[in-house]
Design a protein around this motif. Structure first.
Motif, PDB file in Angstrom:
ATOM      1  N   ASP A  63    -102.650 -31.335  90.899  1.00 46.40           N
ATOM      2  CA  ASP A  63    -103.947 -31.251  90.225  1.00 46.40           C
ATOM      3  C   ASP A  63    -103.797 -30.709  88.804  1.00 46.40           C
ATOM      4  O   ASP A  63    -104.712 -30.838  87.990  1.00 46.40           O
ATOM      5  N   VAL A  64    -102.662 -30.088  88.524  1.00 41.59           N
ATOM      6  CA  VAL A  64    -102.464 -29.417  87.235  1.00 41.59           C
ATOM      7  C   VAL A  64    -101.437 -30.132  86.357  1.00 41.59           C
ATOM      8  O   VAL A  64    -101.651 -30.292  85.159  1.00 41.59           O
ATOM      9  N   VAL A  65    -100.326 -30.547  86.941  1.00 33.61           N
ATOM     10  CA  VAL A  65     -99.270 -31.261  86.199  1.00 33.61           C
ATOM     11  C   VAL A  65     -98.793 -32.447  87.040  1.00 33.61           C
ATOM     12  O   VAL A  65     -98.956 -32.448  88.259  1.00 33.61           O
ATOM     13  N   PRO A  66     -98.196 -33.449  86.404  1.00 31.26           N
ATOM     14  CA  PRO A  66     -97.666 -34.584  87.169  1.00 31.26           C
ATOM     15  C   PRO A  66     -96.513 -34.140  88.078  1.00 31.26           C
ATOM     16  O   PRO A  66     -95.640 -33.385  87.652  1.00 31.26           O
ATOM     17  N   VAL A  67     -96.531 -34.608  89.309  1.00 28.06           N
ATOM     18  CA  VAL A  67     -95.491 -34.259  90.280  1.00 28.06           C
ATOM     19  C   VAL A  67     -94.665 -35.509  90.571  1.00 28.06           C
ATOM     20  O   VAL A  67     -95.210 -36.577  90.831  1.00 28.06           O
TER      21      VAL A  67
END
Length: 79
Positions: free
Chosen positions: A51-55
């Motif tokens: 939800d915060v950075v691309p995984v």
């Protein structure tokens, strides 16, 4: 990354990701990093790592078995 992203760490995580040189890989390790696990409805949780950075890859489990973590890392690096 392990664990859910807390509200006070969401912006530092975004900044750290932006400051890291390319190529960069993000591995979300464990159920809490994947979907917040038992902390999903907690007040201080901003969300899962994705939800915060691309995984790039998620390793499920609570806790995930060590061989699953190694397999995920080997899959990303091609080794």
């Amino acid at each position: 990354m392990t664990g859910p992203v807390t509200r006070n760490m969401a912006e530092p995580l975004r900044r750290t990701y932006a400051a890291a040189p390319s190529p960069k890989l993000v591995v979300a390790v464990g159920d809490c990093a994947h979907n917040c696990g038992v902390f999903a409805s907690a007040h201080g949780v901003a969300g899962a790592v994705s939800d915060v950075v691309p995984v790039d890859v998620e390793v499920p489990g609570c806790p995930p078995p060590p061989e699953a973590i190694v397999a995920a890392l080997r899959g990303l690096t091609g080794r």
